[in-house]
Design an enzyme around this catalytic site. Sequence first.
Site, PDB file in Angstrom:
ATOM      1  N   HIS A 280      -1.576   3.064   5.183  1.00  0.00           N
ATOM      2  CA  HIS A 280       0.653   2.547   5.267  1.00  0.00           C
ATOM      3  C   HIS A 280       0.541   4.382   5.662  1.00  0.00           C
ATOM      4  CE1 HIS A 280      -0.611   6.461   1.840  1.00  0.00           C
ATOM      5  NE2 HIS A 280      -1.675   5.892   1.843  1.00  0.00           N
ATOM      6  N   ASP A 292      -5.255  10.428   4.438  1.00  0.00           N
ATOM      7  CA  ASP A 292      -3.896   9.668   3.674  1.00  0.00           C
ATOM      8  C   ASP A 292      -3.073   8.973   4.461  1.00  0.00           C
ATOM      9  OD1 ASP A 292      -3.422   8.232   1.531  1.00  0.00           O
ATOM     10  OD2 ASP A 292      -3.014   9.708   0.470  1.00  0.00           O
ATOM     11  N   GLU A 326       4.321   4.029   0.642  1.00  0.00           N
ATOM     12  CA  GLU A 326       2.808   4.200  -0.087  1.00  0.00           C
ATOM     13  C   GLU A 326       3.423   4.421  -1.200  1.00  0.00           C
ATOM     14  OE1 GLU A 326      -1.021   4.359  -1.862  1.00  0.00           O
ATOM     15  OE2 GLU A 326      -0.109   5.862  -0.512  1.00  0.00           O
ATOM     16  N   GLU A 327       3.381   5.941  -1.498  1.00  0.00           N
ATOM     17  CA  GLU A 327       2.921   7.320  -1.999  1.00  0.00           C
ATOM     18  C   GLU A 327       4.263   7.440  -2.594  1.00  0.00           C
ATOM     19  OE1 GLU A 327       0.761   8.876  -1.384  1.00  0.00           O
ATOM     20  OE2 GLU A 327      -0.583   9.110  -0.006  1.00  0.00           O
ATOM     21  N   ASP A 354      -8.002   3.085   2.842  1.00  0.00           N
ATOM     22  CA  ASP A 354      -6.886   3.549   2.205  1.00  0.00           C
ATOM     23  C   ASP A 354      -7.243   4.369   1.379  1.00  0.00           C
ATOM     24  OD1 ASP A 354      -4.852   5.787   1.800  1.00  0.00           O
ATOM     25  OD2 ASP A 354      -4.008   4.051  -0.175  1.00  0.00           O
ATOM     26  N   HIS A 424      -3.670  14.591  -0.915  1.00  0.00           N
ATOM     27  CA  HIS A 424      -2.281  14.630  -0.861  1.00  0.00           C
ATOM     28  C   HIS A 424      -2.526  16.422  -1.427  1.00  0.00           C
ATOM     29  CE1 HIS A 424      -1.544  11.315  -3.760  1.00  0.00           C
ATOM     30  NE2 HIS A 424      -2.046  11.146  -2.889  1.00  0.00           N
TER      31      HIS A 424
END
Length: 457
Positions: A280, A292, A326-327, A354, A424
């Site tokens: 992603h 990520d 995606e997030e 991922d 994140h």
Amino acid sequence: MRKIVLFSCIYFGFLHVASAQVNDSIIFKTIADNILLHGTAYSNLEYICKKIGPRLSGSSQMVKAEQETARMLREMGADTVYLQEMKVPHWVRGEKETAYLNMPDGKKRSLNICALGNSVGTGKKGITAMVVEVHSYEELDALGEKAIKGKIVYLDVRLNPTYLLTDRAYSEISHFRWNGASRAAKYGAVAFVIRSLASNTDDFPHTGGMGYNDSFPKIPALAVSTRDGDFISATIKNNKDVALFVRNTSTSLPLATGHNVIAEIRGSGMPDEIITIGGHLDSWDLAEGAQDDGAGCVQSMELVRVFKKSGIRPKRTIRVVLFTDEENSGAGGIKYAEFAKAENKRHLFAIESDAGGFVPRGFDFVITKERLEKLRSWLLLFEPYGIHRMGQGEPGADVDYLRPMGFTLSQLAPDSQRYFDYHHTAQDSFAAVSKRELEFGAIVMAQLVYMIDKYGL
């Protein structure tokens, strides 16, 4: 005579299998040498991280990332490159968040905190309220409105350190981040704070998506760093009444237009059979989104270049998909699944990277037992490249939307021990990625796609 014939069949059959494995090992080495000597995954990741930066859905950086990765794929020699349009959320973090505890000695202790994705804001003045600590929904429910109303709920949940794979521990508790604010609002809480979902203790708060239950008020939802979360717990333990101040100015704007970036190498013999590989492209806004999931995107893109440069002509159509959103809401994965269902083609296999650009250890599959045994028969070919495990497991979040259609799904499984140091957070930068580890992920994914294209499932 029958014994001689049978022996001959077995013998020549063995020679055929052995010859095929030798040929496949040569292709494996060709793929690996090309990527290690001439690979572009690392330089492409540097461009995405440094020239574009954070790529939150709806942002101008996301638009630029779509355009630039499409250009890269064309330059790699993809037969077709196109954008798949959809509507995506457009959440904006706003000003840097602030938080502090009002200590018993009258001093204010600042905390490292960040808003969760899709959270509403506190307003310019922020919110000050007594804080109530809980460790589970059961504890929250037991306290009820009498103890919760008008207060800030602090939820202290932790990744299980006894799990060997940290992604398993994360998956077990990530629902607390998504649902926690509404569960607290049900009893009248004015804000919700969660201890960051991390496997280590540090000063970096972890953001991530959250959602609201429309049956309850929407209250601000934030994550505090693990070290400061521990400080909150220790302070509450020694003092009955502790006030917490939080402030964030997050807001959601109208839906924006986003795109999956799709590139194809057309199959030479069975073009209507599809193998999908991807990652992603969107990322959270605190850092560059290297692990990520810039890593997964450039690893997938590298397949186009290495197949073209190595003269590998797949029988089936290989489709690289860089998913968007995606997030926040999964819009990219949902859109691609709708597209796959509608097109009159057979989707054989889909794999996603991922879980970071760390050294690859194996592959997880959603697959029948019989097909898994076929894949495991290839393990000797993969072992020199660090792959020792092929097992049942969970696929990437985007390809998981294909599950109802019965596809064989997979996810690259890198070493997971450091992933949640970066996940994140503001630490998810290009500097934290190892070039060689990143390239080995690209190598083994290309090798797996080569084998499935050649032998089927």
